[in-house]
Design an enzyme around this catalytic site. Structure first.
Site, PDB file in Angstrom:
ATOM      1  N   SER A  11      -6.327  -1.578   4.948  1.00 29.45           N
ATOM      2  CA  SER A  11      -6.000  -2.502   5.875  1.00 29.45           C
ATOM      3  C   SER A  11      -4.309  -2.942   6.592  1.00 29.45           C
ATOM      4  O   SER A  11      -4.595  -4.087   7.054  1.00 29.45           O
ATOM      5  CB  SER A  11      -6.566  -4.135   4.881  1.00 29.45           C
ATOM      6  OG  SER A  11      -7.405  -3.786   4.326  1.00 29.45           O
TER       7      SER A  11
ATOM      8  N   LYS B  32       2.165 -11.072   4.899  1.00 27.29           N
ATOM      9  CA  LYS B  32       0.882 -11.735   4.636  1.00 27.29           C
ATOM     10  C   LYS B  32       0.400 -12.468   3.585  1.00 27.29           C
ATOM     11  O   LYS B  32       1.064 -12.133   2.005  1.00 27.29           O
ATOM     12  CB  LYS B  32       0.103 -10.115   4.378  1.00 27.29           C
ATOM     13  CG  LYS B  32      -2.016 -10.197   3.466  1.00 27.29           C
ATOM     14  CD  LYS B  32      -2.012  -8.783   3.895  1.00 27.29           C
ATOM     15  CE  LYS B  32      -4.145  -8.590   3.379  1.00 27.29           C
ATOM     16  NZ  LYS B  32      -3.968  -7.121   3.125  1.00 27.29           N
TER      17      LYS B  32
ATOM     18  N   SER C  56      -7.534  -5.738   6.019  1.00 25.16           N
ATOM     19  CA  SER C  56      -7.628  -7.192   6.531  1.00 25.16           C
ATOM     20  C   SER C  56      -5.933  -8.007   6.541  1.00 25.16           C
ATOM     21  O   SER C  56      -5.841  -8.923   6.322  1.00 25.16           O
ATOM     22  CB  SER C  56      -7.865  -7.862   4.553  1.00 25.16           C
ATOM     23  OG  SER C  56      -6.578  -6.809   3.966  1.00 25.16           O
TER      24      SER C  56
END
Length: 394
Positions: free
Chosen positions: A134, A33, A110
């Site tokens: 997330s 990420k 996210s």
């Protein structure tokens, strides 16, 4: 370089890093990420203006370095919602990664790019972060194993923070064995422990499910009975339910993220999408007194959860209120779903406890629906072993 068939990778994240020639993860590939630092590269945090106003990282974040040292090869950095302040998985600058398990639905955020990359088999596993859901939410939406680790168990150094008191590192995998292997690399060693014998189903979690999904989830949980000596249903929130839990989490965490990012947002907030800008505006409005009161309540609620999992026990909840919302869903229904999701995720968030989401146990209308297990603080390895056992027996 792998072909990105689902829009999982950010444009500045198309590079690879070789792992050590040997190690427990040799031959495996992973994605990261775009909140984790990579030495010599700029971390983008989901926003081009953030990318433009920050310099290259001086060193690689410890979790990434550990995976490389274990022999895994990094294949790129993945899209995140802006500054990780969302659960939807979209990004107005870089697009919405495709959910392979439900192409007409959101991937969840996210850590959306990491989940999309694993679900599409572009890599074997992927790193994400989980502050308010997330990893857990995209894990549920994309039909993956996902973990939110115990708070403080995996280093968050070299990570763009959102709300440090709640930020954790997590990861996704399709295979339970690999899911556990990654944990053996990233988690501290602990004395071997037996698997839990009690499964406590949280009644408030059942109440937050979409009505049509309740029977499916209940049947999935009933099937877990063979893995435990005792299965029971408990209430952890009383008559008020989990709505106040979401409220105190939201206030305490928002106040903290404004302290972390307020100066940058004040200078560059016009680069944010409307929903993210609105959340930071709320964060700016929280008074110190309101935040202190919320933190006190957070501590009280957290203690009440930790007591429930002290001895040979895990809690069970739906990971999300239902399958992923449609890509074009708008209006009050979407906001109401999001608030229910945050009530579920607040349980582990307020208590600092580890939570795994398990795929394949429950589906509604052919769509993934995660089943979550919450364990005691530091029991992350136990939860990974339990996930492996359940997956092999189901």
């Amino acid at each position: 370089m792998v072909v990105d068939t689902v829009g999982a990778f950010c444009p500045h994240g198309r590079f690879e890093l070789s792992g050590a020639p040997a190690g427990p993860l040799a031959g495996r590939t992973f994605a990261v990420k775009d909140l984790f630092d990579i030495e010599g590269r700029v971390t983008g945090a989901g926003n081009p203006q953030w990318l433009a106003t920050h310099g290259p990282a001086r060193q690689t974040a410890p979790p990434v370095a550990a995976l490389l040292a274990a022999g895994a090869r990094m294949i790129g950095k993945t899209i995140t919602d802006e500054l990780a302040y969302s659960l939807n998985g979209d990004n107005i600058h870089y697009g919405t990664p495709r959910n392979s398990k439900a192409p007409d639905r959101v991937p969840g955020g996210s850590s959306s790019g990491s989940a999309a990359a694993v679900a599409a088999s572009l890599c074997d596993f992927a790193l994400g972060t989980d502050t308010g859901g997330s990893v857990r939410i995209p894990g549920s939406f994309c039909g993956l194993f996902g973990i939110r680790t115990s708070h403080g168990t995996v280093s968050t150094a070299g990570l763009v923070p959102l709300m440090p008191s709640f930020d954790t590192v997590g990861w996704f995998a399709r295979e339970p064995g690999l899911f556990q292997q990654v944990g053996e690399v990233l988690l501290p060693e602990v004395a071997p422990s037996s698997l839990p014998t009690r499964l406590l189903i949280v009644s408030e979690g059942l109440e937050l499910l979409d009505h049509e999904a309740r029977l499916v989830f209940r049947n999935a949980v009933d099937a877990l009975g063979d893995c435990f000596g005792e299965v029971a249903t408990i209430s952890i929130a009383g008559a008020a339910g989990l709505a106040p839990w979401r409220d105190v989490f939201r206030i305490a965490s928002a106040h903290e993220t404004w302290r972390v990012h307020g100066a940058w947002i004040s200078a560059h907030g016009d680069s944010l999408s409307a929903p993210i800008a609105e959340r930071f505006a709320f964060a700016r409005s929280i008074t110190d007194a309101d935040a202190a009161d919320a933190r006190r309540k957070c501590a009280e609620l957290g203690r009440s959860v930790r007591v429930c999992v002290e001895t040979n026990t895990v809690l069970c909840i739906p990971t999300a209120p239902g399958p992923a919302p449609m890509l074009d869903a708008k209006g009050q229904a979407v906001e109401e779903f999001r608030q229910r999701a945050q009530r579920l995720t607040s349980i582990a968030g307020l208590s600092g406890l580890p939570e795994v989401t398990l795929p394949g146990l429950a589906e509604f209308a052919g769509l993934p629906l995660g089943v979550s297990l919450i364990g005691a603080a530091g029991a992350d390895r136990m939860l990974l072993a339990l996930a492996d056992k359940i997956s092999r027996s189901s």
